[in-house]
Design an enzyme around this catalytic site. Structure first.
Site, short mmCIF file in Angstrom:
data_model
loop_
_atom_site.label_atom_id
_atom_site.label_comp_id
_atom_site.label_asym_id
_atom_site.label_seq_id
_atom_site.Cartn_x
_atom_site.Cartn_y
_atom_site.Cartn_z
N CYS A 9 -38.38 26.51 -18.99
CA CYS A 9 -38.27 27.61 -20.04
C CYS A 9 -39.26 28.45 -20.09
CB CYS A 9 -37.71 27.13 -21.25
SG CYS A 9 -39.23 26.05 -22.11
N ARG A 13 -37.18 32.06 -35.49
CA ARG A 13 -37.92 30.88 -34.81
C ARG A 13 -39.08 30.17 -35.75
NH1 ARG A 13 -41.10 31.22 -29.10
NH2 ARG A 13 -38.99 30.93 -28.59
N GLN A 70 -32.28 29.15 -25.48
CA GLN A 70 -32.84 28.90 -24.01
C GLN A 70 -31.77 28.24 -22.95
OE1 GLN A 70 -36.13 29.46 -22.61
NE2 GLN A 70 -34.91 28.99 -20.72
N ASP A 127 -40.83 20.68 -19.29
CA ASP A 127 -41.38 21.78 -20.33
C ASP A 127 -42.62 21.40 -20.67
OD1 ASP A 127 -41.43 23.70 -22.46
OD2 ASP A 127 -40.68 22.11 -23.99
N HIS A 164 -33.65 24.33 -29.03
CA HIS A 164 -33.85 25.75 -28.62
C HIS A 164 -32.58 25.91 -27.76
CE1 HIS A 164 -35.81 29.20 -27.35
NE2 HIS A 164 -36.67 28.71 -26.25
N ARG A 170 -32.17 34.91 -20.28
CA ARG A 170 -32.35 34.83 -21.69
C ARG A 170 -31.90 36.23 -22.33
NH1 ARG A 170 -36.23 31.90 -24.29
NH2 ARG A 170 -35.03 32.84 -26.14
#
Ligand code: CP
Ligand code: NVA
Length: 309
Positions: A263, A102, A132, A223, A129, A291
């Site tokens: 997410c 990340r 996700q 988001d 991402h 996830r």
């Protein structure tokens, strides 16, 4: 050997294959059958940004597959003191079997992958991402929203928006992205998405009107307005995103059986209201759980590719 840095690098068939693998492993684990697909393998997990879901899902996931996860916060490893990515990559990939990172720029991730002897997974960058979205699509399948869905993304043209663009473009569904003026998606990523959309038959619409995006949608998603790295712009962003909160009146414009995805982490009262997040259409905690399952599909698939001759 394949890396998992962006959905751009995968075909529709490959994306579906990984998700189906994840669903199979999910069913096995729910039946208390833990097949050690990645026995004795070590997953290094490098974090340059905070995380709850990504850390817990990868660490638990590799453990359930018979391996072990190493949590490496950049504040604690030499990377944080200036050791180059390319050196870190060569050291870690000689000792570990897979790496999840990340980080900030996608370029850093690509550099790591270039010097890595083992598969590298993007655990979120400023641009994308992708893990996700694997969980998000798995959740759509489980809620019966995978047959020509219309997806409305409301909010920032950020890493999540870019990832939705790639997923829609690859799988061939309709995506409508509503952002405030000045917060549109990266034009290079949009250009790529249109190239793939042409092949897949995806319809992609950009607008500055959230109502236009959400009208008749099967899936509504949003988001945070302030992603990791954008903290200095927080005050300005909160003003600029006025009118983009997913609330009950906005959800009413979508199909009656539409689902709401996020997410997480969610900021109630900003990109989404408490009522929507906690309401009957919200499946955000199924999405969060997925996830764990979707990423196991990704890891086992990457391992299979490495051993295929
Ligand atoms: N959605 C997500 O990636 O959450 P974390 O930042 O908690 O990992
Ligand atoms: N766009 C958000 C996603 C967090 C999971 C961020 O980058 O901070």
């Amino acid at each position: 050997m394949r890396h998992f840095l962006t959905l751009k690098d995968f075909t529709k068939e490959e994306i579906i294959e990984m998700i189906e693998l994840g669903l199979r492993i999910k069913a096995e684990v729910k039946a208390k059958r833990f097949t050690p697909y990645l026995q004795k393998q070590t997953l290094a997990m490098i974090f340059e940004k905070s995380s709850t879901r990504t850390r817990v899902s990868f660490e638990t996931g590799i453990y359930q597959l018979g391996g072990i996860g190493l949590f490496l916060s950049s504040g604690d490893i030499q990377l944080g003191r200036g050791e180059p990515m390319k050196d870190t990559a060569r050291v870690i990939s000689r000792m570990c079997d897979m790496v999840m990172i990340r980080t900030y720029s996608q370029k850093k991730l690509e550099e790591f992958a270039k010097f890595s002897d083992v598969p590298v997974i993007n655990g979120l960058s400023d641009e994308y991402h992708p893990v996700q979205l694997m969980a998000d699509y798995m959740t759509m399948i489980e809620h019966g929203k995978d047959q020509n869905p219309v997806v409305a993304y409301i909010g920032d043209g950020n890493n999540m928006a870019h990832s939705w663009l790639m997923l829609a473009a690859k799988l061939g569904f309709e995506l409508r992205v509503a952002t405030p003026k000045g917060y549109e998606c990266d034009p290079d990523i949009v250009e790529d998405a249109f190239i793939f959309a042409k092949e897949s038959g995806a319809t992609i619409l950009f607008t500055n009107d959230p109502k236009e995006a959400v009208a008749g949608a099967d899936v509504v998603t949003t988001d945070t307005w302030v992603s990791m790295g954008d903290e200095e712009e927080k005050e300005k962003r909160l003003k600029d995103f006025a009118g983009f909160t997913v609330d009950e009146s906005m959800m009413k414009l979508a199909k009656a059986d539409a689902i709401f995805l996020h997410c997480l982490p969610a900021y109630r009262g900003f990109e989404v209201t408490e009522e929507v997040l906690e309401g009957p259409q919200s499946v955000v905690f199924d999405e969060a759980e997925n996830r764990l399952h979707a990423q196991k599909g990704v890891m086992v698939w990457l391992d299979e590719k490495r051993t295929e001759v």
